[in-house]
Design an enzyme around this catalytic site. Structure first.
Site, PDB file in Angstrom:
ATOM      1  N   GLU A   1       0.840  -1.198   0.000  1.00  0.00           N
ATOM      2  CA  GLU A   1       0.000   0.000   0.000  1.00  0.00           C
ATOM      3  C   GLU A   1       0.874   1.247   0.000  1.00  0.00           C
ATOM      4  O   GLU A   1       1.949   1.260   0.602  1.00  0.00           O
ATOM      5  CB  GLU A   1      -0.905   0.019   1.239  1.00  0.00           C
ATOM      6  CG  GLU A   1      -1.905  -1.116   1.244  1.00  0.00           C
ATOM      7  CD  GLU A   1      -2.728  -1.167   2.510  1.00  0.00           C
ATOM      8  OE1 GLU A   1      -3.768  -1.837   2.492  1.00  0.00           O
ATOM      9  OE2 GLU A   1      -2.325  -0.558   3.521  1.00  0.00           O
TER      10      GLU A   1
ATOM     11  N   ASP B   1      -4.078  -8.517   5.870  1.00  0.00           N
ATOM     12  CA  ASP B   1      -5.049  -9.471   5.348  1.00  0.00           C
ATOM     13  C   ASP B   1      -4.486 -10.874   5.190  1.00  0.00           C
ATOM     14  O   ASP B   1      -5.218 -11.856   5.301  1.00  0.00           O
ATOM     15  CB  ASP B   1      -5.590  -8.993   4.004  1.00  0.00           C
ATOM     16  CG  ASP B   1      -6.485  -7.779   4.153  1.00  0.00           C
ATOM     17  OD1 ASP B   1      -7.444  -7.858   4.937  1.00  0.00           O
ATOM     18  OD2 ASP B   1      -6.228  -6.751   3.503  1.00  0.00           O
TER      19      ASP B   1
END
Length: 396
Positions: free
Chosen positions: A149, A165
């Site tokens: 990210e 995740d």
């Protein structure tokens, strides 16, 4: 799939509001160009083809879409119901031992990378459908992939290595400022990839069930414990014993939360009454309350531990979430706990995050959504970035 976007939604908003960005931004906004190069190196030792995707939100227009290798933005077309195939946004990645350089525009989003197969993205009327590999019917379930990210804006670049995740592909990120040394994070220790999965297999209580394998038996990933709870792979009461002990302790004692490191006089005081933990400010006014959280709320840092981008409930919730996942709430009534030597010592803890941190070369990881509380996350930032780096590391 619920995605925990740390950089744009959480770090940038809260940290900016708390006045913490100024120390990391040493240059004026005009110093950040419209695009910066991202050098992607493949040191994986694998012969698979690699595919790169740069997906996110255009910070100039607010549109969602993708960037090509030159950094040109393309908005997603309208989706459908049922979802329709998204345009092929893939960029051919480097072969083993090679590297490529692409341009990163001012984006808030993700750089996905997959081995062997292209990822499947679809569009609904609400936007992009991202991989949800906890769902056995997801078309990406048997593809080896991960993502980083990042946010690149007028204040600089933030880029992370994340396992919020899942833990899947070993990789690291970096940023080189103009005229400065490169900062990196995310590298595993030697043998760290296999050591992590072996440690998870040896952890009692269902934690080994988080591991997903391909049809040929090879390891693909370990799901984060939130998805383990949601799919039944991990018991829904995994954290209940710890929560009960926290509730008992703070029925007669006070939990003090100091959420901003640069504002030591901003404190909130928590006490349990029945099924509720109430927080007051220094004037004795109740500012927010939390119901007794379940395991999913703790592992996901949401639901009963929701953290809005405000200056009161959100920062308190972030701190509580970190304390639960690291199991420090019983050992230290002053949170956040700054001493990582005391993290994850209780038998009831986030063993997934514990084992990830144990295998990181610098000890830093994004093992859960608010692992940035106390700066224990795998994140690099610079206000005057010249080049960003994404390195696909060896699996062995």
């Amino acid at each position: 799939m619920r995605k925990r976007l740390h950089l744009p939604a959480i770090v940038a908003a809260l940290v900016t509001a708390a006045g913490l960005l100024t120390a990391g931004s040493s240059t004026p906004a005009a110093a950040v160009p419209a695009t910066i190069p991202l050098k992607i190196s493949n040191n994986s030792g694998r012969g698979d083809a690699v595919y790169i995707y740069n997906l996110g939100t255009n910070l100039a227009t607010g549109q969602q879409g993708w960037a090509d290798a030159a950094g040109t933005f393309h908005a997603w077309p309208a989706g459908g119901n049922p979802p329709t195939p998204a345009p092929d946004a893939s960029i051919a990645g480097p072969g083993n031992g090679g590297s490529i350089t692409i341009q990163m525009p001012k984006f808030s989003g993700r750089v996905y990378f997959s081995y062997g197969q292209k990822l499947v993205f679809k569009l609904t009327t609400g936007g992009l459908v991202q991989p949800a590999v906890q769902n056995p019917s997801d078309p990406n379930r048997n593809i080896l992939f991960s993502w980083s990210e990042y946010t690149l804006n007028n204040d600089g670049l933030w880029i992370n290595s994340t396992q919020v995740d899942m833990f899947s592909v070993p990789y690291a990120v970096g940023v080189q400022p103009v005229g400065g040394a490169t900062k990196t994070t995310g590298h595993l220790k030697a043998g760290g990839y296999n050591n992590f999965f072996n440690a998870l297999r040896g952890q009692p209580g269902g934690w080994a069930n988080l591991i997903q394998t391909a049809p040929n038996g090879s390891v693909l990933r370990a799901l984060a414990p939130l998805y383990g709870v949601e799919t039944g792979a991990l018991p829904a009461n995994a954290m209940d014993d710890y929560v009960n002990r926290v509730w008992s302790k703070y029925s007669s004692q006070t939990l003090t939360v100091t959420p901003f490191s640069n504002e030591p006089n901003t404190k909130y005081f928590g006490r349990v009454s029945g099924n509720t933990m109430n927080f007051t400010n220094s004037a004795g006014q109740t500012v927010t309350s939390f119901q007794k959280p379940d395991s999913a709320s703790i592992f996901g840092c949401f639901k009963l531990l929701d953290a809005p981008n405000d200056l009161v409930r959100g920062p308190i919730s972030r701190t509580l979430c970190a304390g639960y996942n690291r199991s420090t709430l019983l050992t230290n009534p002053n949170q956040p706990d700054a001493n990582d030597s005391g993290f994850y010592l209780d038998t009831v803890t986030n063993h997934y995050s514990r084992k990830i941190h144990a295998q990181m070369a610098d000890g830093k990881a994004y093992g859960f959504a608010f692992d940035d509380v106390g700066a224990h996350e795998a994140l690099v930032h610079d206000g005057n970035p010249q080049t960003a780096y994404l390195t696909l590391d060896p699996f062995n």
